[in-house]
Structures are given as C-alpha cells and as structure tokens.
Design a protein around this motif. Sequence first.
Motif, PDB file in Angstrom:
ATOM      1  N   VAL A   1      63.841 -11.130  77.310  1.00 33.08           N
ATOM      2  CA  VAL A   1      62.495 -11.153  77.892  1.00 33.08           C
ATOM      3  C   VAL A   1      61.637 -10.047  77.306  1.00 33.08           C
ATOM      4  O   VAL A   1      60.478 -10.262  76.947  1.00 33.08           O
ATOM      5  CB  VAL A   1      62.563 -11.035  79.437  1.00 33.08           C
ATOM      6  N   VAL A   2      62.194  -8.859  77.181  1.00 34.78           N
ATOM      7  CA  VAL A   2      61.419  -7.705  76.711  1.00 34.78           C
ATOM      8  C   VAL A   2      61.193  -7.754  75.201  1.00 34.78           C
ATOM      9  O   VAL A   2      60.086  -7.511  74.726  1.00 34.78           O
ATOM     10  CB  VAL A   2      62.119  -6.385  77.104  1.00 34.78           C
ATOM     11  N   GLU A   3      62.233  -8.070  74.442  1.00 35.64           N
ATOM     12  CA  GLU A   3      62.139  -7.981  72.990  1.00 35.64           C
ATOM     13  C   GLU A   3      62.018  -9.319  72.284  1.00 35.64           C
ATOM     14  O   GLU A   3      61.662  -9.372  71.122  1.00 35.64           O
ATOM     15  CB  GLU A   3      63.369  -7.253  72.434  1.00 35.64           C
ATOM     16  N   GLY A   4      62.350 -10.399  72.967  1.00 35.60           N
ATOM     17  CA  GLY A   4      62.365 -11.691  72.298  1.00 35.60           C
ATOM     18  C   GLY A   4      63.632 -11.842  71.490  1.00 35.60           C
ATOM     19  O   GLY A   4      64.596 -11.097  71.662  1.00 35.60           O
ATOM     20  N   GLU A   5      63.617 -12.817  70.604  1.00 34.64           N
ATOM     21  CA  GLU A   5      64.773 -13.058  69.751  1.00 34.64           C
ATOM     22  C   GLU A   5      64.309 -13.139  68.309  1.00 34.64           C
ATOM     23  O   GLU A   5      63.147 -13.444  68.042  1.00 34.64           O
ATOM     24  CB  GLU A   5      65.468 -14.353  70.165  1.00 34.64           C
ATOM     25  N   PRO A   6      65.214 -12.865  67.363  1.00 35.97           N
ATOM     26  CA  PRO A   6      64.834 -13.009  65.954  1.00 35.97           C
ATOM     27  C   PRO A   6      64.348 -14.433  65.687  1.00 35.97           C
ATOM     28  O   PRO A   6      64.795 -15.381  66.335  1.00 35.97           O
ATOM     29  CB  PRO A   6      66.133 -12.719  65.204  1.00 35.97           C
ATOM     30  N   ARG A   7      63.440 -14.582  64.728  1.00 35.17           N
ATOM     31  CA  ARG A   7      62.871 -15.898  64.417  1.00 35.17           C
ATOM     32  C   ARG A   7      63.016 -16.175  62.930  1.00 35.17           C
ATOM     33  O   ARG A   7      62.624 -15.371  62.094  1.00 35.17           O
ATOM     34  CB  ARG A   7      61.394 -15.913  64.819  1.00 35.17           C
ATOM     35  N   LEU A   8      63.588 -17.316  62.610  1.00 32.21           N
ATOM     36  CA  LEU A   8      63.773 -17.731  61.230  1.00 32.21           C
ATOM     37  C   LEU A   8      62.428 -18.110  60.621  1.00 32.21           C
ATOM     38  O   LEU A   8      61.689 -18.908  61.193  1.00 32.21           O
ATOM     39  CB  LEU A   8      64.729 -18.923  61.209  1.00 32.21           C
ATOM     40  N   LEU A   9      62.095 -17.509  59.463  1.00 34.58           N
ATOM     41  CA  LEU A   9      60.833 -17.796  58.775  1.00 34.58           C
ATOM     42  C   LEU A   9      61.039 -18.613  57.505  1.00 34.58           C
ATOM     43  O   LEU A   9      60.150 -19.360  57.099  1.00 34.58           O
ATOM     44  CB  LEU A   9      60.114 -16.490  58.420  1.00 34.58           C
ATOM     45  N   VAL A  10      62.207 -18.425  56.858  1.00 30.21           N
ATOM     46  CA  VAL A  10      62.542 -19.179  55.642  1.00 30.21           C
ATOM     47  C   VAL A  10      63.991 -19.621  55.769  1.00 30.21           C
ATOM     48  O   VAL A  10      64.856 -18.831  56.161  1.00 30.21           O
ATOM     49  CB  VAL A  10      62.376 -18.318  54.363  1.00 30.21           C
ATOM     50  N   ARG A  11      64.243 -20.887  55.434  1.00 28.70           N
ATOM     51  CA  ARG A  11      65.609 -21.421  55.444  1.00 28.70           C
ATOM     52  C   ARG A  11      65.816 -22.191  54.155  1.00 28.70           C
ATOM     53  O   ARG A  11      65.056 -23.095  53.829  1.00 28.70           O
ATOM     54  CB  ARG A  11      65.831 -22.359  56.627  1.00 28.70           C
ATOM     55  N   HIS A  12      66.827 -21.822  53.392  1.00 26.79           N
ATOM     56  CA  HIS A  12      67.197 -22.510  52.148  1.00 26.79           C
ATOM     57  C   HIS A  12      65.999 -22.633  51.202  1.00 26.79           C
ATOM     58  O   HIS A  12      65.775 -23.684  50.612  1.00 26.79           O
ATOM     59  CB  HIS A  12      67.789 -23.890  52.427  1.00 26.79           C
TER      60      HIS A  12
ATOM     61  N   LEU B   1      59.166 -21.916  56.818  1.00 27.83           N
ATOM     62  CA  LEU B   1      59.013 -22.619  58.088  1.00 27.83           C
ATOM     63  C   LEU B   1      57.620 -22.286  58.634  1.00 27.83           C
ATOM     64  O   LEU B   1      57.425 -21.292  59.334  1.00 27.83           O
ATOM     65  CB  LEU B   1      60.125 -22.220  59.060  1.00 27.83           C
ATOM     66  N   ARG B   2      56.663 -23.117  58.256  1.00 26.31           N
ATOM     67  CA  ARG B   2      55.241 -22.844  58.535  1.00 26.31           C
ATOM     68  C   ARG B   2      54.945 -22.661  60.016  1.00 26.31           C
ATOM     69  O   ARG B   2      54.161 -21.801  60.391  1.00 26.31           O
ATOM     70  CB  ARG B   2      54.374 -23.966  57.972  1.00 26.31           C
ATOM     71  N   ARG B   3      55.552 -23.498  60.842  1.00 23.68           N
ATOM     72  CA  ARG B   3      55.269 -23.386  62.276  1.00 23.68           C
ATOM     73  C   ARG B   3      55.723 -22.040  62.820  1.00 23.68           C
ATOM     74  O   ARG B   3      55.020 -21.399  63.609  1.00 23.68           O
ATOM     75  CB  ARG B   3      55.934 -24.524  63.037  1.00 23.68           C
ATOM     76  N   ALA B   4      56.894 -21.586  62.406  1.00 24.81           N
ATOM     77  CA  ALA B   4      57.402 -20.288  62.842  1.00 24.81           C
ATOM     78  C   ALA B   4      56.480 -19.169  62.353  1.00 24.81           C
ATOM     79  O   ALA B   4      56.188 -18.233  63.102  1.00 24.81           O
ATOM     80  CB  ALA B   4      58.817 -20.073  62.330  1.00 24.81           C
ATOM     81  N   MET B   5      56.033 -19.289  61.110  1.00 25.50           N
ATOM     82  CA  MET B   5      55.107 -18.285  60.560  1.00 25.50           C
ATOM     83  C   MET B   5      53.835 -18.237  61.409  1.00 25.50           C
ATOM     84  O   MET B   5      53.359 -17.163  61.772  1.00 25.50           O
ATOM     85  CB  MET B   5      54.763 -18.614  59.116  1.00 25.50           C
ATOM     86  N   ARG B   6      53.305 -19.399  61.706  1.00 23.10           N
ATOM     87  CA  ARG B   6      52.066 -19.480  62.502  1.00 23.10           C
ATOM     88  C   ARG B   6      52.302 -18.943  63.912  1.00 23.10           C
ATOM     89  O   ARG B   6      51.528 -18.135  64.426  1.00 23.10           O
ATOM     90  CB  ARG B   6      51.565 -20.916  62.538  1.00 23.10           C
ATOM     91  N   ASP B   7      53.390 -19.372  64.544  1.00 24.00           N
ATOM     92  CA  ASP B   7      53.691 -18.937  65.913  1.00 24.00           C
ATOM     93  C   ASP B   7      53.846 -17.420  66.007  1.00 24.00           C
ATOM     94  O   ASP B   7      53.486 -16.818  67.014  1.00 24.00           O
ATOM     95  CB  ASP B   7      54.970 -19.594  66.427  1.00 24.00           C
ATOM     96  N   GLU B   8      54.399 -16.821  64.972  1.00 25.63           N
ATOM     97  CA  GLU B   8      54.655 -15.376  64.977  1.00 25.63           C
ATOM     98  C   GLU B   8      53.529 -14.570  64.321  1.00 25.63           C
ATOM     99  O   GLU B   8      53.637 -13.354  64.191  1.00 25.63           O
ATOM    100  CB  GLU B   8      55.988 -15.072  64.286  1.00 25.63           C
ATOM    101  N   SER B   9      52.483 -15.244  63.889  1.00 29.84           N
ATOM    102  CA  SER B   9      51.331 -14.588  63.247  1.00 29.84           C
ATOM    103  C   SER B   9      51.734 -13.801  62.003  1.00 29.84           C
ATOM    104  O   SER B   9      51.244 -12.696  61.768  1.00 29.84           O
ATOM    105  CB  SER B   9      50.597 -13.665  64.227  1.00 29.84           C
ATOM    106  N   VAL B  10      52.641 -14.360  61.224  1.00 33.00           N
ATOM    107  CA  VAL B  10      53.051 -13.740  59.962  1.00 33.00           C
ATOM    108  C   VAL B  10      52.336 -14.478  58.839  1.00 33.00           C
ATOM    109  O   VAL B  10      52.390 -15.706  58.763  1.00 33.00           O
ATOM    110  CB  VAL B  10      54.584 -13.831  59.764  1.00 33.00           C
ATOM    111  N   THR B  11      51.662 -13.729  57.986  1.00 31.33           N
ATOM    112  CA  THR B  11      50.933 -14.351  56.888  1.00 31.33           C
ATOM    113  C   THR B  11      51.845 -14.539  55.677  1.00 31.33           C
ATOM    114  O   THR B  11      52.901 -13.893  55.567  1.00 31.33           O
ATOM    115  CB  THR B  11      49.730 -13.494  56.465  1.00 31.33           C
TER     116      THR B  11
END
Length: 173
Positions: free
Chosen positions: A95-106, A110-120
């Motif tokens: 709850v406090v820190e969240g969980e790691p999020r996959l941005l690139v796989r193979h 992963l555009r949706r993850a990038m967008r959701d996490e506000s990573v350019t």
Amino acid sequence: MTIPDLGSGLLDVVARTAIVYLAILVLLRVTGKREVGQLSMLDFVLVLLISNGVQNAMVGDNVTLAGGVAAALTLVALDRGLGLLRDRFPRVRRVVEGEPRLLVRHGTVLRRAMRDESVTQAELLAALREHGLVRVEDVELAVLETTGTISVIPRANAGGGGGEDGGRRPAGG
C-alpha cells in the motif's frame, strides 16, 4: 464538507502534522513511483513549495520552539512507525510503496505501463544507457522499482553499448 479548524496547542500541532503527513504520503503514492526516484528540477521546486505550503497547516498560529519541535517529533515518529509497519506487514508495504512495474519485456516496450507510471521514452532510454545499452531490443526486462529507479536486465545476446558497432547489430544479422 466542513473541515474542523484545529487550534494551535501542542496536541493540535501533533494532530495537524499527522494529517498533513498522511495527506502528502497519499498524494505522492497516487502520483507514482517515478516522482520518488531522482528529482528533476521541476520535482525539486515542487517539493520545496509543498514543504513551504504545508508548514502553516501543521503548526497553525503556534510559531514557538515547542510547536516546531512537536511537529518535527511527530513527523519522525510517524515515519519510523510507518516504516516498522511496512517492514513487518507485506500488505502495508504494498500500500505504501506499491510494487515494481515491468516496463520492457523481451525487447518490447510496454506502453501502457509506461503511461500508467508516467515514465517517458527519454527516461527509459537514459536508464538503458546507464546500464550500457542503447537499444530497447537488447533488453530482456526493464523494471520500475518501488524506489523510482529503473533496473535493466540485458538479453543474453545483447550487443550492449560497447564494441565497434556501438551495441547495434549488423544490418544483415
């Protein structure tokens, strides 16, 4: 909705400070992990202005030394207490820190993850370069960690940033 106006006694300062601490914790948690990693100039200015903006909300009219110390002790106690709960209970950690999020796989972003996490894309490419890679295709996994940093695991056949071709595969291969 009416918010009660707390006074400026020491217990009121403690209550105000706890409310502000929790409100900012929720705000930072909602804005995403990226905000916690390395601060850009805009992020730094935002943090300075938030700290200035909430100061009066914490101490009210109490500008005494005791009021300042009460606010500081409350912040440290809340931080330590929440840290202990986080370390003891995995659910509190999530709850406090969240969980790691996959941005690139193979090698695929992963555009949706990038967008959701506000990573350019620029931030992702900078992280790849920090790990000696120049192409997303050379990445097995890139993970946005709960600290806001991006961990990168290269593919087994990744060219990396070195070599004569600068990490790029020859046109024919």
